[in-house]
Design an enzyme around this catalytic site. Sequence first.
Site, PDB file in Angstrom:
ATOM      1  N   TYR A   1       0.753  -1.156   0.004  1.00  0.00           N
ATOM      2  CA  TYR A   1      -0.054  -0.210   0.014  1.00  0.00           C
ATOM      3  C   TYR A   1       0.994   1.335  -0.019  1.00  0.00           C
ATOM      4  CZ  TYR A   1      -4.836   0.785   0.461  1.00  0.00           C
ATOM      5  OH  TYR A   1      -6.291   0.884   0.148  1.00  0.00           O
TER       6      TYR A   1
ATOM      7  N   LYS B   1       1.502 -13.660   6.211  1.00  0.00           N
ATOM      8  CA  LYS B   1       1.991 -14.827   5.247  1.00  0.00           C
ATOM      9  C   LYS B   1       3.471 -14.941   5.242  1.00  0.00           C
ATOM     10  CE  LYS B   1      -0.181 -17.639   2.387  1.00  0.00           C
ATOM     11  NZ  LYS B   1      -0.942 -18.678   2.804  1.00  0.00           N
TER      12      LYS B   1
ATOM     13  N   ASP C   1      -4.726 -16.197   5.236  1.00  0.00           N
ATOM     14  CA  ASP C   1      -5.791 -16.719   4.684  1.00  0.00           C
ATOM     15  C   ASP C   1      -6.974 -17.609   5.601  1.00  0.00           C
ATOM     16  OD1 ASP C   1      -3.493 -18.301   4.927  1.00  0.00           O
ATOM     17  OD2 ASP C   1      -3.552 -19.250   2.890  1.00  0.00           O
TER      18      ASP C   1
HETATM   19 MG    MG Z   1     -10.127   0.139   2.527  1.00  0.00          MG
END
Ligand code: MG
Length: 358
Positions: A124, A191, A224
């Site tokens: 991000y 992960k 997950d």
């Molecule tokens: Mg959002």
Amino acid sequence: MTHEVVLIPGDGIGPEVSAATRLVLDATGVDLGWEQRPAGASALETDGALLPEGTLEAVRRCRTAIKGPITTPVGDGFRSVNVALRQGLDLFAAVRPARSLPGVPTRHHGVNLVVIRENTEDLYRGIEFARGTPDATTLRRKLHDLGGFEIPGDAGITLKPISVSGARRIVRFAFEYVRANRRRKVTVGHKANVMRYSDGIFLETARTDAGDYPDVAWEDVHIDTLSARLVRSPQDFDVLLLPNLYGDILSDLCAGLVGGLGLIPGANIGWEYAVFEPVHGSAPDIAGQGIANPIAMVLSGSMMLRHLGELRAADAVERAVDRVLGRAEIRTPDLGGQASTLEMGEALANEVLRGDAG
Ligand code: MG
Ligand code: NAI
């Protein structure tokens, strides 16, 4: 004492839910000195910039802001305004509580989760190389030379940096949050088995720094698996500590667990500044119709009041939300009702004014 706060109405449903929120927060009687500033697509029209310098300057001066959602035009050259705001003010922690509310039909009951999302790193972070550009070609060559990595010529590339220092401050923030708010447990989602050098750092840092908080229980779960377990039995979880992208995704998942995006507030917190905002976006599909649910932003306002030390007022706003929803007379369409944004805002404001007698 007047609390100077910046109000950024934003785009789409932003101005609608902002107006309702202001109504409710003003009803608490707390002296809020509102300073309204633009950001987003609307600011591009009025000020020629998506994130005008004056808006950032106002937030730096007041230190506290509440904002509606922002539409970042999709296309070349524009970075997300939200990412720019979070990075420009170093708002490294997003806090997003999702709890079951009375009168809201949902699959699960007794959900009481808080997502704590790292806000400045990870995929991000916005470090990207567009397909076919000279920079992407250079990077592809370098990666070939460095590790024999073959990346197709028609690939775009997004990088995922996670640092020890970046992980450390959010890990410590989460553990401190659990202590300060008397929560039960931290669950770290990651992960690290695949992304050993980015998620791996996140997990290792959590493991190391958890040692300083022997009183706080914690566990780690693959992201997950965590998703599957969350939709099955969200009551098993308490505080979720997540890297940026997983935090973005699971925030919306948690919103879905308790009745949707119209209900979930958020805070972006740094060492110096705090910007409160709902988790949802500008909802172009319903913008301009006056039917958006203002509760997510109203509850963001209650988080802001708490941050300002106005605990009674914050409690009053939350109580009003519970009571109005619990009576199930006034509901916006996302909750199956027909009330407008303004009607919901007025109902909440009236409930705040009635106070304990309500
Ligand atoms: Mg959002
Ligand atoms: P969205 O959250 O705007 O909408 C998703 C769905 O939820 C839509 O069907 C919408 O109508 C509904 N919804 C959202 N908030 C609601 C509310 N308060 N009341 C009733 N229904 C509500 O997400 P989407 O469609 O992915 O993004 C739309 C725009 O918002 C994009 O430009 C995106 O970049 C931006 N965005 C901005 C954010 C921010 O400023 N913090 C966060 C997320 C998205």
